[in-house]
Design a protein around this motif. Structure first.
Motif, short mmCIF file in Angstrom:
data_model
loop_
_atom_site.label_atom_id
_atom_site.label_comp_id
_atom_site.label_asym_id
_atom_site.label_seq_id
_atom_site.Cartn_x
_atom_site.Cartn_y
_atom_site.Cartn_z
N ARG A 182 -2.93 -2.07 -6.29
CA ARG A 182 -4.07 -1.48 -6.99
C ARG A 182 -5.09 -2.55 -7.36
N GLY A 183 -4.60 -3.76 -7.65
CA GLY A 183 -5.51 -4.85 -8.01
C GLY A 183 -6.44 -5.22 -6.85
N ILE A 184 -5.90 -5.23 -5.63
CA ILE A 184 -6.72 -5.53 -4.46
C ILE A 184 -7.77 -4.44 -4.26
N VAL A 185 -7.37 -3.19 -4.44
CA VAL A 185 -8.32 -2.08 -4.32
C VAL A 185 -9.42 -2.22 -5.36
N ARG A 186 -9.05 -2.61 -6.58
CA ARG A 186 -10.04 -2.76 -7.65
C ARG A 186 -11.09 -3.81 -7.27
N GLU A 187 -10.63 -4.93 -6.69
CA GLU A 187 -11.57 -5.97 -6.27
C GLU A 187 -12.47 -5.47 -5.15
N ALA A 188 -11.90 -4.70 -4.24
CA ALA A 188 -12.69 -4.14 -3.14
C ALA A 188 -13.75 -3.18 -3.67
N ILE A 189 -13.37 -2.36 -4.65
CA ILE A 189 -14.31 -1.41 -5.25
C ILE A 189 -15.43 -2.16 -5.95
N LYS A 190 -15.09 -3.26 -6.62
CA LYS A 190 -16.12 -4.06 -7.30
C LYS A 190 -17.14 -4.59 -6.32
N ALA A 202 -7.24 -21.93 12.62
CA ALA A 202 -6.38 -21.10 11.77
C ALA A 202 -7.14 -20.54 10.60
N PHE A 203 -7.99 -21.39 9.99
CA PHE A 203 -8.63 -20.95 8.75
C PHE A 203 -9.89 -20.15 9.00
N SER A 204 -10.52 -20.34 10.16
CA SER A 204 -11.75 -19.62 10.42
C SER A 204 -11.52 -18.12 10.45
N THR A 205 -10.27 -17.69 10.67
CA THR A 205 -9.96 -16.26 10.70
C THR A 205 -9.53 -15.75 9.32
N TYR A 206 -9.41 -16.64 8.34
CA TYR A 206 -8.97 -16.23 7.01
C TYR A 206 -10.07 -15.45 6.31
N ARG A 207 -9.69 -14.33 5.72
CA ARG A 207 -10.60 -13.57 4.88
C ARG A 207 -9.80 -13.02 3.72
N PRO A 208 -10.36 -13.02 2.53
CA PRO A 208 -9.66 -12.45 1.38
C PRO A 208 -9.30 -10.99 1.66
N GLN A 209 -8.16 -10.59 1.17
CA GLN A 209 -7.68 -9.24 1.48
C GLN A 209 -8.61 -8.15 0.95
N TYR A 210 -9.27 -8.43 -0.19
CA TYR A 210 -10.13 -7.40 -0.76
C TYR A 210 -11.30 -7.08 0.17
N GLU A 211 -11.75 -8.09 0.95
CA GLU A 211 -12.86 -7.86 1.88
C GLU A 211 -12.43 -6.89 2.99
N ILE A 212 -11.21 -7.09 3.50
CA ILE A 212 -10.69 -6.22 4.56
C ILE A 212 -10.53 -4.80 4.02
N VAL A 213 -10.02 -4.69 2.79
CA VAL A 213 -9.83 -3.38 2.17
C VAL A 213 -11.17 -2.70 1.93
N ALA A 214 -12.18 -3.49 1.53
CA ALA A 214 -13.52 -2.93 1.30
C ALA A 214 -14.05 -2.30 2.59
N GLU A 215 -13.85 -2.97 3.70
CA GLU A 215 -14.31 -2.43 4.98
C GLU A 215 -13.57 -1.14 5.34
N LYS A 216 -12.27 -1.10 5.02
CA LYS A 216 -11.49 0.11 5.30
C LYS A 216 -11.96 1.28 4.44
N ILE A 217 -12.38 0.98 3.22
CA ILE A 217 -12.89 2.05 2.34
C ILE A 217 -14.21 2.58 2.88
N VAL A 218 -15.06 1.67 3.39
CA VAL A 218 -16.32 2.10 4.01
C VAL A 218 -16.03 3.00 5.21
N GLU A 219 -15.05 2.61 6.02
CA GLU A 219 -14.66 3.43 7.18
C GLU A 219 -14.19 4.81 6.72
N PHE A 220 -13.42 4.83 5.63
CA PHE A 220 -12.92 6.11 5.10
C PHE A 220 -14.08 7.00 4.68
#
Length: 258
Positions: free
Chosen positions: A57-65, A13-31
């Protein structure tokens, strides 16, 4: 004793856990790649990116960082967020280590984290900017609010953001990546062995505040020692949580025996 069985169940269960900002960061790279953006091209605002990706917006800010630390994007007051490097040439650093931690090695992991964060705190105290200090204070306020509400998931995200922001204040990508990786491994190991977050959330906030104040006041060595105390406190709480879980498992097994 059934701790190993429970550990294997939690592992999946936990091996698939990733912080949301990491997933958002990847989506921004894709964009960036899909839109064919080049160095100097502007990205949508944090608010618009949040709306497009369905996150705060807070999650996006962490992804941008995190992306700023890789050199892919940059943020400048009055300009906004823009591409800083060539997307097809910038390789995203590993967001977490591709390894696991055996229970008997957890103390070594905590010791490694303590040494790394002490060094990071010293350097961050010397390098941190006023903007970074204000951002860290906002993260601390979120951390306290989630602790008081006993919102474990959001507390963990803000806790990671606090430590990662200190690393980012060193302006050294390798500190950022190391701290991010160590935090991920520690969360993984703790989740496997205890099933949650050991210790008092409010005590953790108090220690975070003491670290913040030391950094704000320019007390590098004090900040380092406070970080050591903080990590030692988490290790102690982890040991107690594991001990309670093992005792509970033994008691349950004995009751089931004919």
């Amino acid at each position: 004793m059934k701790s190993s069985a429970k550990a294997s169940q939690d592992d999946g269960a936990f091996s698939t856990y990733r912080p949301q900002y990491e997933i958002v960061a990847e989506k921004i790279v894709e964009f960036i790649n899909n839109a064919g953006l080049q160095p100097g091209d502007r990205l949508p605002t944090e608010q618009k990116l949040g709306e497009q990706l369905g996150v705060s917006r807070g999650i996006v800010r962490e992804a941008i960082k995190s992306l700023t630390a890789t050199g892919l994007v940059a943020a400048r007051k009055g300009v906004g967020i823009y591409v800083a490097g060539k997307p097809h040439l910038v390789a995203m650093p590993a967001l977490h280590l591709s390894m696991t931690v055996d229970p008997e090695h957890i103390q070594a992991l905590f010791h490694f984290r303590s040494l790394q964060e002490m060094l990071t705190a010293r350097l961050a105290t010397e390098q941190i900017t006023l903007t970074e200090l204000r951002d860290l204070e906002k993260i601390l306020a979120d951390n306290q609010r989630y602790a008081e509400a006993e919102n474990w998931e959001l507390f963990i995200e803000s806790d990671d953001a606090f430590h990662r922001s200190i690393a980012q204040a060193t302006h050294n990508l390798f500190f950022v990546e190391t701290i991010t990786d160590v935090l991920y491994l520690q969360r993984w190991a703790i989740k496997i062995m205890t099933g949650g977050a050991p210790g008092s959330l409010l005590q953790s906030v108090e220690q975070h505040r003491a670290i913040f104040n030391a950094i704000k006041d320019g007390q590098a060595e004090e900040a380092a020692q406070l970080v050591k105390t903080h990590v030692d406190t988490v290790l102690t709480a982890y040991r107690l949580a594991v001990r309670r879980r093992l005792i509970t498992d033994d008691t349950t097994d004995q009751r089931k025996e004919p």
